[in-house]
Design a protein around this motif. Structure first.
Motif, PDB file in Angstrom:
ATOM      1  N   ASP A  50      -3.879  -0.057  -2.553  1.00  0.00           N
ATOM      2  CA  ASP A  50      -4.702   1.176  -1.777  1.00  0.00           C
ATOM      3  C   ASP A  50      -2.577   1.645  -1.320  1.00  0.00           C
ATOM      4  OD1 ASP A  50      -5.567   3.078  -0.326  1.00  0.00           O
ATOM      5  OD2 ASP A  50      -4.065   2.582   1.608  1.00  0.00           O
ATOM      6  N   LYS A  51      -2.631   3.113  -2.711  1.00  0.00           N
ATOM      7  CA  LYS A  51      -1.234   3.921  -1.989  1.00  0.00           C
ATOM      8  C   LYS A  51      -0.941   4.151  -0.959  1.00  0.00           C
ATOM      9  CE  LYS A  51      -1.491   5.285  -6.582  1.00  0.00           C
ATOM     10  NZ  LYS A  51      -1.327   6.425  -7.896  1.00  0.00           N
ATOM     11  N   ARG A  52      -1.764   4.584   0.051  1.00  0.00           N
ATOM     12  CA  ARG A  52      -1.368   5.008   1.249  1.00  0.00           C
ATOM     13  C   ARG A  52      -1.221   3.818   2.480  1.00  0.00           C
ATOM     14  NH1 ARG A  52      -6.367   8.593   2.418  1.00  0.00           N
ATOM     15  NH2 ARG A  52      -7.100   7.062   1.419  1.00  0.00           N
ATOM     16  N   SER A  53      -1.798   2.678   2.050  1.00  0.00           N
ATOM     17  CA  SER A  53      -1.159   1.472   3.528  1.00  0.00           C
ATOM     18  C   SER A  53      -0.507   0.770   3.225  1.00  0.00           C
ATOM     19  CB  SER A  53      -2.641   0.977   4.172  1.00  0.00           C
ATOM     20  OG  SER A  53      -3.233   0.317   2.833  1.00  0.00           O
ATOM     21  N   GLY A  54      -0.252   0.790   1.377  1.00  0.00           N
ATOM     22  CA  GLY A  54      -0.334  -0.756   0.837  1.00  0.00           C
ATOM     23  C   GLY A  54      -0.599  -1.779   0.640  1.00  0.00           C
ATOM     24  N   MET A  55      -1.514  -1.593   1.400  1.00  0.00           N
ATOM     25  CA  MET A  55      -2.562  -2.945   1.022  1.00  0.00           C
ATOM     26  C   MET A  55      -3.194  -3.426   0.006  1.00  0.00           C
ATOM     27  SD  MET A  55      -5.038  -2.750   4.787  1.00  0.00           S
ATOM     28  CE  MET A  55      -5.429  -4.674   4.532  1.00  0.00           C
ATOM     29  N   TYR A  56      -2.925  -4.695  -0.747  1.00  0.00           N
ATOM     30  CA  TYR A  56      -3.464  -5.283  -1.728  1.00  0.00           C
ATOM     31  C   TYR A  56      -4.421  -6.559  -2.259  1.00  0.00           C
ATOM     32  CZ  TYR A  56       0.051  -8.048  -1.700  1.00  0.00           C
ATOM     33  OH  TYR A  56       1.172  -9.298  -1.675  1.00  0.00           O
ATOM     34  N   ASP A  57      -5.255  -5.938  -3.033  1.00  0.00           N
ATOM     35  CA  ASP A  57      -6.674  -7.839  -3.394  1.00  0.00           C
ATOM     36  C   ASP A  57      -5.838  -8.272  -4.280  1.00  0.00           C
ATOM     37  OD1 ASP A  57      -7.994  -9.654  -3.447  1.00  0.00           O
ATOM     38  OD2 ASP A  57      -9.461  -8.166  -3.424  1.00  0.00           O
ATOM     39  N   ASN A  58      -5.648  -9.312  -4.990  1.00  0.00           N
ATOM     40  CA  ASN A  58      -4.441 -10.308  -5.847  1.00  0.00           C
ATOM     41  C   ASN A  58      -5.241 -11.451  -6.437  1.00  0.00           C
ATOM     42  OD1 ASN A  58      -3.288 -11.786  -3.693  1.00  0.00           O
ATOM     43  ND2 ASN A  58      -1.357 -11.267  -5.156  1.00  0.00           N
ATOM     44  N   ASN A  59      -6.757 -11.480  -5.496  1.00  0.00           N
ATOM     45  CA  ASN A  59      -7.572 -13.163  -5.914  1.00  0.00           C
ATOM     46  C   ASN A  59      -6.802 -14.357  -5.426  1.00  0.00           C
ATOM     47  OD1 ASN A  59      -9.628 -14.784  -6.626  1.00  0.00           O
ATOM     48  ND2 ASN A  59      -9.189 -14.094  -8.992  1.00  0.00           N
ATOM     49  N   GLY A  60      -6.133 -13.930  -3.894  1.00  0.00           N
ATOM     50  CA  GLY A  60      -5.235 -15.266  -3.811  1.00  0.00           C
ATOM     51  C   GLY A  60      -4.455 -15.968  -4.444  1.00  0.00           C
ATOM     52  N   TYR A  61      -3.547 -14.797  -5.090  1.00  0.00           N
ATOM     53  CA  TYR A  61      -2.528 -14.432  -5.433  1.00  0.00           C
ATOM     54  C   TYR A  61      -2.808 -15.175  -7.125  1.00  0.00           C
ATOM     55  CZ  TYR A  61       0.166 -14.456  -1.506  1.00  0.00           C
ATOM     56  OH  TYR A  61       1.921 -13.785  -0.208  1.00  0.00           O
ATOM     57  N   LYS A  62      -4.004 -15.338  -7.762  1.00  0.00           N
ATOM     58  CA  LYS A  62      -3.864 -15.742  -9.270  1.00  0.00           C
ATOM     59  C   LYS A  62      -4.421 -14.253  -9.409  1.00  0.00           C
ATOM     60  CE  LYS A  62      -6.283 -19.625  -7.157  1.00  0.00           C
ATOM     61  NZ  LYS A  62      -7.946 -20.877  -7.222  1.00  0.00           N
ATOM     62  N   ASP A  63      -4.651 -12.846  -9.187  1.00  0.00           N
ATOM     63  CA  ASP A  63      -5.357 -12.335 -10.053  1.00  0.00           C
ATOM     64  C   ASP A  63      -6.234 -11.880 -10.704  1.00  0.00           C
ATOM     65  OD1 ASP A  63      -2.570 -11.195  -9.726  1.00  0.00           O
ATOM     66  OD2 ASP A  63      -1.815 -11.891 -11.675  1.00  0.00           O
ATOM     67  N   TYR A  64      -7.333 -10.682 -10.633  1.00  0.00           N
ATOM     68  CA  TYR A  64      -8.130 -11.193 -11.205  1.00  0.00           C
ATOM     69  C   TYR A  64      -8.537 -10.550 -12.524  1.00  0.00           C
ATOM     70  CZ  TYR A  64     -10.085  -9.731  -7.149  1.00  0.00           C
ATOM     71  OH  TYR A  64     -10.654  -9.972  -5.410  1.00  0.00           O
ATOM     72  N   SER A  65      -9.106 -11.427 -13.578  1.00  0.00           N
ATOM     73  CA  SER A  65      -9.709 -10.830 -15.428  1.00  0.00           C
ATOM     74  C   SER A  65     -10.797 -10.732 -15.717  1.00  0.00           C
ATOM     75  CB  SER A  65      -9.153 -12.921 -16.104  1.00  0.00           C
ATOM     76  OG  SER A  65      -7.513 -12.923 -15.534  1.00  0.00           O
ATOM     77  N   MET A  66     -10.062 -10.236 -16.621  1.00  0.00           N
ATOM     78  CA  MET A  66     -11.515  -8.675 -17.212  1.00  0.00           C
ATOM     79  C   MET A  66     -12.042 -10.208 -17.819  1.00  0.00           C
ATOM     80  SD  MET A  66     -10.232  -5.151 -17.007  1.00  0.00           S
ATOM     81  CE  MET A  66     -10.426  -4.475 -15.648  1.00  0.00           C
ATOM     82  N   MET A  67     -13.845  -9.731 -18.635  1.00  0.00           N
ATOM     83  CA  MET A  67     -14.305 -10.252 -20.031  1.00  0.00           C
ATOM     84  C   MET A  67     -14.391  -9.271 -21.050  1.00  0.00           C
ATOM     85  SD  MET A  67     -14.712 -14.204 -18.806  1.00  0.00           S
ATOM     86  CE  MET A  67     -15.876 -14.074 -20.671  1.00  0.00           C
TER      87      MET A  67
END
Length: 642
Positions: A50-67
């Protein structure tokens, strides 16, 4: 959404929108985005923020991957890019060959195996140079057996050894060359004939006169105006081409500034950063020493752990100086063999698919013959004085080997661990970190300066240096040296006391690691002395020149590749595209060093405008990692093709 293509090689931010077609409640809401992906993609990772708050979700430092549906494989993409690079390289080689052909001529080299060291060898290889072993004239040529008719034609039959022992080959040499210098080996380079350590030298028949050569060179130069412009753009073209992405993992025992003993730590960090700036991924694995400078490491986290060698190893990760550090922590197990084994175990366990594993000196030589999976290995020799057996084994197991300067590569080429694998070895000059050693933006100097105001800046630094070291404020040149000493410390303490008593106010010796003071020494001295018996590369002479301090060095190793004598090396400097920048000596006694120092001091007193011109000139020479990093990148590609 922050999108990362091909293991974050390409990054982009994508705005998402709330999906109105799906229901939402207090627990969840759905967001979407349209993505335009290129065809050359084998993996897509992403995080949400979120650009405004600076909060992020990186899947517990593992990042998300797309199929991805039917994606190209990483190897297929790599092959496409390598094909593009090979096309460019072939064009470049054709251009250089056509240009160089104007200044080359053919000569026939014949060799009689006779009863010499290669008498029983089925193959003979010539290692040739011209006019005193000039590095830029190096050629390696395989000789073939000469038929009897060719032997008669060359009037060689009556020579010792008989008709059947003659071997030869046509070679191309510069038209200006008058002497060929060469040695011979078998194809595997296990057996050598170097004329009882005197090497072979022969005059070139029909060598051009100076006037003839000048005429031909002038004619060739007049026809190459357009070619010269293309040559100047060659480096830029290499950067512009879309080259293959490479993931490099260094396994080392030092990394500046957090774990540094000598020059290796500087090289690992600066080379890694420079290659990363070319668009590649670089990671470094070092041991988790207790003495690491943790004040320079923020937010170190435990990424994972695994069992190896009877101990539990933790993998700590952090971003330091733009380079990832992944450091297996092994308690008391600080031995380098354990470090290498645990590093390889980590790479295999966590499927770290490195294209290149780059190991350094004997401490990480075990990497070369360990289980690297599909990774290619580049092995760098920083100093052959230690661990020769391990170095020799690593030379045999690696795909490509480097050492830290072209001249040092020549100096060690005949030594036991190197000679059998000489075809793998390349000499690439080290660079210096131009961000750290920059007098225009150095926080440790009393006044920042460039080549334009170098005299004022160095004057301020010299006054500060004299103040700190209690030196007399007199108009004499200040000669400095920043180095490690190998002997008992008590002996040097006694030497310091003796010098300070004998030359009160004129000499100072400081036996401590003091980074801020070293910057003031580099800037405040007029001359910088490097009287090394041997010096694989040397960084101090390049740092000194960055600060406008004139080097006085012995002609050995990397010192010979970076310093060009003001009185004797104008032609050698011009051949390298450089200008003279210092003073050199050859012998290993006090008389030799005095010869170079006296010439420097004489110029300082008798030709101050000329001296000041040299100071400004050397500050404009480029000793950064830019050019060496491109050379290393090309060797990484070479290793991938091996």
């Amino acid at each position: 959404m922050k999108l990362g293509l091909n293991q974050w090689e390409i990054q982009q931010d994508v705005d998402m929108r709330l999906m109105e077609s799906l229901p939402r409640d207090a627990q969840q809401e759905w967001w979407e985005a349209n993505l335009d992906l290129p065809a050359e993609v084998f993996r897509v990772d992403y995080v949400i923020f979120d650009k405004r708050s600076g909060m992020y979700d990186n899947n517990g430092y593992k990042d998300y991957s797309m199929m991805l549906a039917n994606p190209m494989s990483e190897m297929a993409i790599l092959e496409l890019r390598l094909a593009a690079y090979r096309t460019f390289e072939a064009q470049r080689v054709r251009y250089l060959e056509s240009e160089n052909a104007e200044l080359l001529r053919a000569a026939f080299l014949a060799y009689n195996k006779g009863q010499g060291p290669l008498a029983n060898s089925g193959s003979v290889r010539a290692h040739m140079y011209c006019d005193g072993w000039l590095p830029e004239t190096k050629q390696v040529v395989d000789l073939t057996s000469m038929p009897g008719g060719e032997v008669d034609k060359a009037e060689l039959r009556n020579n010792v050894g008989g008709n059947h022992n003659w071997m030869g080959a046509w070679v191309k040499i510069p038209k200006e060359s008058a002497v060929l210098d060469f040695v011979f080996s078998d194809e595997s380079q296990n057996a050598w004939d170097n004329n009882n350590m005197q090497d072979f030298h022969t005059a070139v028949s029909d060598a051009l006169s100076e006037q003839e050569l000048a005429q031909q060179m002038a004619q060739a130069a007049s026809q190459r105006d357009e070619a010269k412009e293309k040559e100047g753009e060659e480096r830029a073209a290499k950067r512009a081409i879309k080259k293959a992405y490479v993931r490099v993992v260094h396994v080392a025992v030092e990394m500046a500034p957090i774990a540094k003993v000598g020059g290796m730590g500087d090289v690992v960090t600066a080379l890694g950063r420079a290659v990363q700036e070319e668009g590649h991924t670089v990671e470094v694995i070092i041991p988790k020493y207790d003495c690491i400078r943790y004040e320079q490491v923020e937010d170190l986290w435990l990424e994972s752990s695994f069992a190896f060698g009877g101990t539990q190893c933790g993998v700590l990760a952090q971003l330091v100086a733009a380079t990832n550090i992944e450091s297996p922590a092994g308690g008391r197990f600080q031995k380098f063999e354990f470090h290498c084994g645990s590093a390889l175990h980590y790479l295999n366990t966590y499927n770290v698919q490195a294209h290149i594993v780059h190991c350094h000196d004997w401490q990480s030589a075990h990497i070369a013959w360990g289980n690297r999976g599909n990774s290619r290995c580049v092995f760098t020799i920083h100093n052959l004085s230690y661990g020769a057996d391990l170095v020799g084994r690593a030379m045999g197991a690696c795909d490509v080997a480097t050492t830290v300067s072209p001249t040092y590569a020549q100096e060690i080429s005949g030594q036991g661990p190197i000679a059998p694998h000489l075809s793998k070895l390349y000499g690439i000059r080290n660079g210096i970190d131009a961000d750290i050693w920059d007098p225009e933006d150095d926080p440790f100097l009393p006044m920042n300066y460039s080549y334009e105001n170098c005299i004022q800046g160095k004057t301020a630094a010299r006054e500060e240096l004299r103040r700190r070291l209690n030196l007399a404020n007199v108009d004499v040149p200040v000669v400095g040296c920043v180095t490690r000493l190998v002997a008992q410390k008590a002996e040097f303490n006694a030497l310091r006391d003796q010098l300070m008593q004998q030359f009160h106010g004129r000499a100072a010796l400081i036996f401590t690691y003091d980074e801020p003071l070293s910057h003031v020494i580099y800037a405040g001295c007029d001359m910088f002395l490097v009287p090394s018996m041997f010096e694989p590369c040397g960084l101090t002479q390049m740092i000194a020149m960055q600060f406008g301090t004139v080097p006085v060095v012995r002609r050995t190793g990397g010192l010979a590749d970076t310093v060009y004598d003001v009185d004797h090396d104008e032609e050698r400097a011009a051949a390298a595209g450089m200008r003279t920048n210092g003073f050199m000596f050859d012998s290993t006694d006090a008389a030799g060093m005095d010869y170079a120092l006296n010439r420097a001091i004489s110029m300082f007193y008798n030709d101050r405008p000329g001296w000041n011109a040299i100071v400004a000139r050397i500050m404009q020479q480029d000793w950064s990692w830019y050019s060496p990093a491109l050379d290393y990148t090309e060797l990484y590609y070479k290793a991938l093709r091996s």
